[in-house]
Each structure stands twice: as structure tokens, then as C-alpha cells.
Enzyme design. Structure first.
Site, PDB file in Angstrom:
ATOM      1  N   TYR A   1     127.182  -1.258  63.263  1.00 54.61           N
ATOM      2  CA  TYR A   1     127.600   0.148  63.243  1.00 54.61           C
ATOM      3  C   TYR A   1     128.292   0.382  61.903  1.00 54.61           C
ATOM      4  O   TYR A   1     129.474   0.099  61.749  1.00 54.61           O
ATOM      5  CB  TYR A   1     128.564   0.347  64.406  1.00 54.61           C
ATOM      6  CG  TYR A   1     128.813   1.741  64.895  1.00 54.61           C
ATOM      7  CD1 TYR A   1     128.792   2.855  64.062  1.00 54.61           C
ATOM      8  CD2 TYR A   1     129.106   1.954  66.235  1.00 54.61           C
ATOM      9  CE1 TYR A   1     129.049   4.113  64.546  1.00 54.61           C
ATOM     10  CE2 TYR A   1     129.367   3.220  66.736  1.00 54.61           C
ATOM     11  CZ  TYR A   1     129.336   4.292  65.891  1.00 54.61           C
ATOM     12  OH  TYR A   1     129.597   5.548  66.383  1.00 54.61           O
TER      13      TYR A   1
ATOM     14  N   LYS B   1     122.862   0.731  61.997  1.00 54.77           N
ATOM     15  CA  LYS B   1     123.002   2.187  62.012  1.00 54.77           C
ATOM     16  C   LYS B   1     123.687   2.539  60.708  1.00 54.77           C
ATOM     17  O   LYS B   1     124.856   2.213  60.491  1.00 54.77           O
ATOM     18  CB  LYS B   1     123.877   2.564  63.217  1.00 54.77           C
ATOM     19  CG  LYS B   1     124.429   3.964  63.277  1.00 54.77           C
ATOM     20  CD  LYS B   1     125.281   4.104  64.547  1.00 54.77           C
ATOM     21  CE  LYS B   1     126.025   5.410  64.651  1.00 54.77           C
ATOM     22  NZ  LYS B   1     126.984   5.653  63.568  1.00 54.77           N
TER      23      LYS B   1
ATOM     24  N   THR C   1     131.569   9.178  68.785  1.00 52.44           N
ATOM     25  CA  THR C   1     131.599  10.420  69.556  1.00 52.44           C
ATOM     26  C   THR C   1     132.196  10.187  70.942  1.00 52.44           C
ATOM     27  O   THR C   1     132.845  11.054  71.506  1.00 52.44           O
ATOM     28  CB  THR C   1     130.164  10.987  69.682  1.00 52.44           C
ATOM     29  OG1 THR C   1     129.642  11.163  68.366  1.00 52.44           O
ATOM     30  CG2 THR C   1     130.143  12.302  70.427  1.00 52.44           C
TER      31      THR C   1
END
Lengths: 299, 299
Positions: free
Chosen positions: B135, B163, B47
Site C-alpha cells: 500500500y 497499489k 478510506t
């Protein structure tokens, strides 16, 4: 013959551990390619590791190449980048530095929409003011071009060619027929994927964008000329000699195999950019074997 | 509670047309996030557009963030890069600048092998000397982690969390059970994918790595606290309010929607990095509607 036809040879970009170009070694690769008489050089393509180099290093690489090949062999340079800004900047620099044409792949992080790719190509093609080839390489960019999008892009100023991956069904002739129906006269449809190049050329593909020609330009050019002359038997004969190498390209990815080949061919220690790993010794030995009897290029 | 638990809010990185950070606007996003009381900030995640920024701009962004939030909210920073060199350099810089933890996604151009990803993580985790979260974001990196590889990485020094993307079958509980069986005690398994966060948290997920919390930290935190307390009814109620926004996240990608949200919320003109396009006016209007009655954050 236009820029994007015949055999385009894609050299590695040799760099040290810190990602700094080794210009002399690049020029040795280029001299070999020029001497073979290929139709163009595809500098800083996927094989040239453009995605792993900072913009300044890419500009330096282009200058080292121009210094070596200018006026001898047309130079096409990859200007793909994750942002439009950077790609535009590289495209402007390519013209200034003396490149003859551009390759543009839609590198992506967030998956891109068709409209985003169209606008990106529009901006970069306008910035570069050089003939531009759409670099359609879904295995690295993760973007798949539809025939409609290629047709739309082919209407843009400067966009004069596409480099296609081998079709899943192997039918290059059918694919080209469909693309020719929706692209302007003279738009050049070529292929990458060395193991399918013989068939693509025999089917009338305008260009072989060749990884292997970055290190073995002579047999790659012999294959190209045989196929262009419609001599299927001779093209098959040379392709058969490459077969063990094609198998390794498919197993490990041609990028990794090319680094092993460069060492085996005597260009000294040269390693891929991390995270890409050099081949394990056992795999490297298989590359050596593939180069020996059939291609007779390694001792 | 460890670093990678609870609600982690992922702000946009606002930049001008030339890709230069707007530090004041970043700090306005961060103030809002800190004020809400979230558990951590996920700076320069997907993001935050880390993939689109040059290393120097990423370092500048981190410094602007540390200046704003140090000592108030733990700061996790994305250090993923296409080369190991650059990622190591960013990881070292992150520790020097005062980050609390790292996020590392295996960005790729040439598709990576498991061994390449392992060695890459090993190098970057060692360089950073900070707690590091794997990630796992296949839609952007195009790399899919196997449970075996996660287990191997979880044994590395500093690698303390993962994640995960939402599982295709929706069964977070089952997935966590399988991962817990192969990872060390205390290894934190969290989730991204805002539309599935409620279920992931109710199933016992350690962390919600939240896009929406970058701009709407309060309702995201209320959802998180309800789920952490096992109050499924309240979590469902808040999740229902978000539902129209989740639908838009899935339709357009949360990255594009967040830029529209930032404008709608009064943060002024802010555009995604090209080639990513801002939403069309009609789509932007749908975002405005999604923010209105259910979330009551836009007029």
C-alpha cells in the site's frame, strides 16, 4: 520559573519484545535524570516512543514514572494520539495519575487542516486541565505549525508553551522575536533538536527539550546552565564535546542512537519497537567512540 | 484474474462518537458494493480509517464484513500499524477471520529507512500467509517507495501486488514499464487516486483501488469496465461525470468528502473520527451539487 523552562530530559521507554514496559529499567533511567537535577522530565515524548505504545501501556508507564519521581522532578507527559478521543482520555488520565504538565503533538494519518489541529488542541487541553506544551515536531507528525496557529493556540486555557524544531535558517532569535510578538506574555518558547540547543538557549530559548539528557543528563545540564548564565565559551566547550554524537543523531535519527547508547552505558539489551531497527554493529561502534573521549562516559 | 485486479471498492468504516463500529451501516455499504459486482472490497483502507481504530475494533469490523460478503466478493483488509507486532497480529487475525488478501501501508512516526520497511513487510507477509498488496500511499504514511524497494519486496512470499499513487508526471504507462522490468511476471501494479484512475486503467493498470466506489460502485465499475475494454470514449464520458467530485476530493481530501457523501446519499448522520472534521455546510452543499446532475445520484 515555570514548568516549561530550563532542561527537560526525555527518557526512552524500555519495553520487551511484546511491547510490555520494563518498569525497573525506566526507573533506573529516571533516577539518573532526577539525580542530575534537571528541570523537568519529558516522559513519553518521541524519544519515549509514545507513538508505538497502546494507551494502556502508556498509562502504566506514567504510573511507574510517578512512583519514582513524584515530588522530586516535575513530570511532563506526551498525550498525542491519532484520534482526539484517545488523546483526551490520556490527558485526563495524566492529571489523575499525577503528571505536572502535558506535551501534545498533532499526530496525523490523513493530513490535518489548521482548524482540525486547533479543535484537537482545544479539546485535549480542556480535558487535561494541566499546563500544556504544543509539541511542534514536523519530522514525525508531518504537520507544520504556522505562527498564526501557534498564536491562536496560545490563547487557549492551559496552553502555556511551545516546543519548536530548529528553524531551517538557524535564526532562533528572529523566530522567537516573531512568536513573542503574537503570543501572550509568559508563553514559553523552547527548542528541540539537540545539535542546535546551545544556540537556541544562548538566543534566549526558554527550554531545551533534550533527547540526550534522557541518558546523559549531567553534561546536558552543564551546557544548559552555562548558556542560561550567558557563558557562551563554556556552552561551546560542552557542545563541542557532544559534536560527534550530534553528527550521529543527524545521520541515524536520535531515537535509534539512544537505544545503542543505553546498551553501551550498561543498561543491558534494549531494542527499539519494530519496525525501527537497532543500529548495525559498525554504526553502534561509532556511537561508542562518540561517547568515549569527548564525553568520557563510555569505557 | 487474480485478487488485485479490476475495481476494488473502499468503504468507510462507520463508527459512533466513541469509535465503536456501527456494523449494520457497514453492512449496508457492503451490500451496495457487492450488488454492483465489483472485483474486490478494500476494507479498512485509508478510506476505512484503519489508522484511527484500535486493533480490537478493526478485528470486529473485519468480522462484520466477512459475515456480510463471504463467498460473494473477495475481501482485502488493511493491516497497517505503527508497530510490527500489531501489524503481524492483525495479519494473522485477518487470515483466521476469512479475509482473502491484505493491504499493508508502512505507517510511520519516526521516518523509516528502506531496510526497516523491508523487514516490516517481510514479517507481516509471513505472519499473514495471504496475498499481500504493498500500500504505497506517501501522503498519509510519509514513506516513499523506490522502484528498487518495490522490486525487493515483490520477491517476498505472498507479496503479489502494489497499489501506487498517481505519478507526479502523470505517466502511468512509463512507470508501469519501469516497475514491470524489475518485478516478477504476474506482479499486479494498480493505482489509487480516483481522479487519475481512468488514465491509469487505460494505460494498463491492473487495478483501480477506488475511494468513490465505496459509495458509488456502479458508475465506478462502468468506468472500469469501459477502460478495461479499451473504450476510451466511454471511460472519458463517465470520468467527466465524476469531474466535479474529483475536484472536491482534491480540495478537501477524499476522506472528508466521503463522509459528506454518505449523509447526502441517505445513510444518516456519520462523522469522521476526530481530529478530522466534517465538511462545513457550504462545502457539503458543493458535494451535493457534484453528485446531482452529472452522476444523478442525489436529489
Amino acid at each position: 520559573m515555570t514548568l516549561f523552562t530550563g532542561l527537560s530530559a526525555f527518557p526512552l521507554t524500555p519495553a520487551d519484545d511484546g511491547g510490555q514496559l520494563k518498569p525497573e529499567l525506566l526507573q533506573r533511567f529516571l533516577e539518573r535524570i532526577v539525580a542530575a537535577g534537571v528541570d523537568s522530565i519529558g516522559l513519553l515524548g518521541s524519544t519515549g516512543g509514545y507513538a508505538y505504545l497502546m494507551p494502556e501501556e502508556r498509562k502504566r508507564t506514567l504510573r511507574a514514572a510517578v512512583e519514582c519521581v513524584a515530588g522530586r522532578t516535575p513530570l511532563i507527559v506526551g498525550v498525542g494520539a491519532l484520534t482526539t478521543d484517545v488523546a483526551e482520555n490520556l490527558a485526563r488520565d495524566a492529571r489523575k495519575a499525577g503528571a505536572d504538565g502535558l506535551l501534545l503533538a498533532p499526530m496525523s494519518y490523513q493530513p490535518l487542516t489548521n482548524e482540525e489541529v486547533f479543535r484537537h488542541f482545544e479539546a485535549v487541553a480542556a480535558a487535561g486541565e494541566l499546563p500544556l506544551c504544543i509539541y511542534n515536531n514536523p519530522s514525525t507528525t508531518k504537520f507544520t505549525f504556522s505562527p498564526d496557529l501557534i498564536a491562536r493556540l496560545a490563547e487557549l486555557p492551559n496552553v502555556t508553551a511551545v516546543k519548536m524544531p530548529l528553524p531551517a535558517d538557524g535564526d532562533c532569535a528572529g523566530e522567537m522575536q516573531r512568536l513573542r510578538a503574537v503570543t501572550p506574555e509568559g508563553f514559553a518558547i523552547g527548542y528541540s533538536g539537540d545539535w542546535g540547543a546551545k544556540d537556541a538557549l544562548l538566543a534566549g530559548g526558554a527550554c531545551w527539550y533534550s533527547v540526550v539528557a534522557g541518558l546523559l543528563p549531567e553534561p546536558a545540564l552543564a551546557l544548559t546552565r552555562a548558556a542560561q548564565a550567558g557563558d557562551a565559551a563554556e556552552a561551546e566547550r560542552i557542545d563541542d564535546a557532544f559534536a560527534p554524537l550530534w553528527a550521529l543523531f543527524r545521520e541515524f535519527g536520535s531515537f535509534r542512537v539512544m537505544f545503542a547508547m543505553a546498551e553501551i552505558l550498561g543498561f543491558g539489551p534494549i531494542t527499539p519497537p519494530g519496525p525501527i531497527l537497532a543500529l548495525e554493529p559498525a554504526s553502534r561502534e561509532r556511537v561508542e567512540v562518540a561517547l568515549r573521549p569527548p564525553l568520557q562516559v563510555a569505557g
